[in-house]
Scaffold this active site. Structure first.
Site, PDB file in Angstrom:
ATOM      1  N   LEU A   1       0.774  -1.511  -0.107  1.00 45.30           N
ATOM      2  CA  LEU A   1       0.001  -0.058   0.125  1.00 45.30           C
ATOM      3  C   LEU A   1       1.184   1.183   0.028  1.00 45.30           C
ATOM      4  O   LEU A   1       2.119   1.217   0.492  1.00 45.30           O
ATOM      5  CB  LEU A   1      -0.671  -0.030   1.011  1.00 45.30           C
ATOM      6  CG  LEU A   1      -2.354  -0.632   1.077  1.00 45.30           C
ATOM      7  CD1 LEU A   1      -2.513  -0.422   2.466  1.00 45.30           C
ATOM      8  CD2 LEU A   1      -3.168  -0.111  -0.031  1.00 45.30           C
ATOM      9  N   ASP A   2       0.090   2.197  -0.795  1.00 42.88           N
ATOM     10  CA  ASP A   2       1.714   3.377  -0.750  1.00 42.88           C
ATOM     11  C   ASP A   2       1.672   3.808   0.789  1.00 42.88           C
ATOM     12  O   ASP A   2       0.532   3.899   1.473  1.00 42.88           O
ATOM     13  CB  ASP A   2       0.939   4.548  -1.953  1.00 42.88           C
ATOM     14  CG  ASP A   2       0.154   5.297  -1.798  1.00 42.88           C
ATOM     15  OD1 ASP A   2      -0.097   5.706  -0.798  1.00 42.88           O
ATOM     16  OD2 ASP A   2      -1.252   4.993  -2.860  1.00 42.88           O
ATOM     17  N   ILE A   3       2.373   4.859   0.260  1.00 43.35           N
ATOM     18  CA  ILE A   3       2.784   5.780   1.783  1.00 43.35           C
ATOM     19  C   ILE A   3       1.334   6.527   2.521  1.00 43.35           C
ATOM     20  O   ILE A   3       0.895   6.256   3.469  1.00 43.35           O
ATOM     21  CB  ILE A   3       3.918   6.429   1.785  1.00 43.35           C
ATOM     22  CG1 ILE A   3       4.143   6.850   3.757  1.00 43.35           C
ATOM     23  CG2 ILE A   3       4.042   7.962   0.555  1.00 43.35           C
ATOM     24  CD1 ILE A   3       5.938   7.568   3.374  1.00 43.35           C
TER      25      ILE A   3
END
Length: 251
Positions: free
Chosen positions: A108-110
């Site tokens: 999951l991106d930041i």
């Protein structure tokens, strides 16, 4: 019998195959005292494998662990971050963080939040992150503006990304606010920042993105209590069986 080194490290729960390849590239792995190379085949009955100078073997494999973590904003979905940012492993207690080979399955991106699976089952990670699998992942997404039915239809049918059309998606309007819209999106693929990039192309940039479920695995504790941000839980037997079935069906 000889097998590729990264596959063996994955089977022994040292790391996922991708992470094992990175360890080999960084000269952290040796075979019989010599630096290992990608694609190298070894015989576990004859060869000695070391990681960071320490011998590893199938007998030292830790107990398999399967976790669901609620990732928050600002946490990176890796085991180590060169920039010193908090990782998903930093949210675990020391007995799980260190020496167990636990790693995230996918990313999951930041800036996104929600469900992410962690395990030390490297073979399972390999199959779950393989393009062949199609576990549906469910997201709640807040976007700018009010997408028309035509825009939602285009999103459902697929949008061209990097010269290749995205697979059909389920896109459902949940609620309209004054200047934003909440959508539920279910994907069966996970290309890099896919939802954010498609939303941008369609003229409705993402404000918030939250993954609520991976297949039937939801951000809930026993008794249907919510799994709060930063918390984790062990997967239930039925959830592990679901993942193992995905792996078996991938062969």
């Amino acid at each position: 019998m000889e097998e590729r080194l990264q596959k063996i490290l994955s089977q022994w729960g040292i790391a996922s195959r991708r992470q094992a390849e990175e360890m080999i590239r960084r000269s952290r792995v040796r075979v019989n005292g010599d630096l290992a190379h990608l694609g190298q085949k070894v015989d576990t009955q004859k060869d000695t494998i070391t990681v960071d100078g320490k011998p590893v073997s199938s007998e030292q494999r830790p107990t398999l662990v399967y976790l669901l973590l609620h990732k928050g904003v600002g946490v990176v979905s890796t085991c180590h971050d060169p920039q010193g940012r908090k990782t998903v492993l930093d949210l675990l207690p020391p007995e799980l963080h260190f020496g167990q080979g636990i790693h995230p399955v996918g990313r999951l991106d930041i800036d996104s939040t929600g469900a992410i699976i962690l395990t030390n089952d490297g073979e399972l990670t390999f199959w779950l992150t393989h393009p062949r699998h199609s576990i549906p992942k469910t997201y709640r997404v807040l976007v700018e503006g009010h997408p028309t039915e035509s825009v939602l239809r285009t999103w459902r049918q697929g949008v061209l990304l990097d010269g290749r059309k995205t697979r059909p998606a389920q896109v459902k309007l949940i609620k309209k606010f004054a200047d934003t819209t909440c959508l539920e999106i279910i994907l069966k693929e996970g290309r890099n920042r896919q939802i954010r990039r498609v939303a941008e192309i369609l003229g409705h940039p993402v404000i918030k993105l939250h993954r609520t479920a991976i297949g039937p695995i939801q951000l809930k504790l026993p008794g249907n209590k919510p799994l709060l941000e930063g918390e984790y839980r062990h997967l239930e037997e039925s959830e592990i069986r679901f993942l193992q079935k995905v792996k078996a069906d991938s062969y």
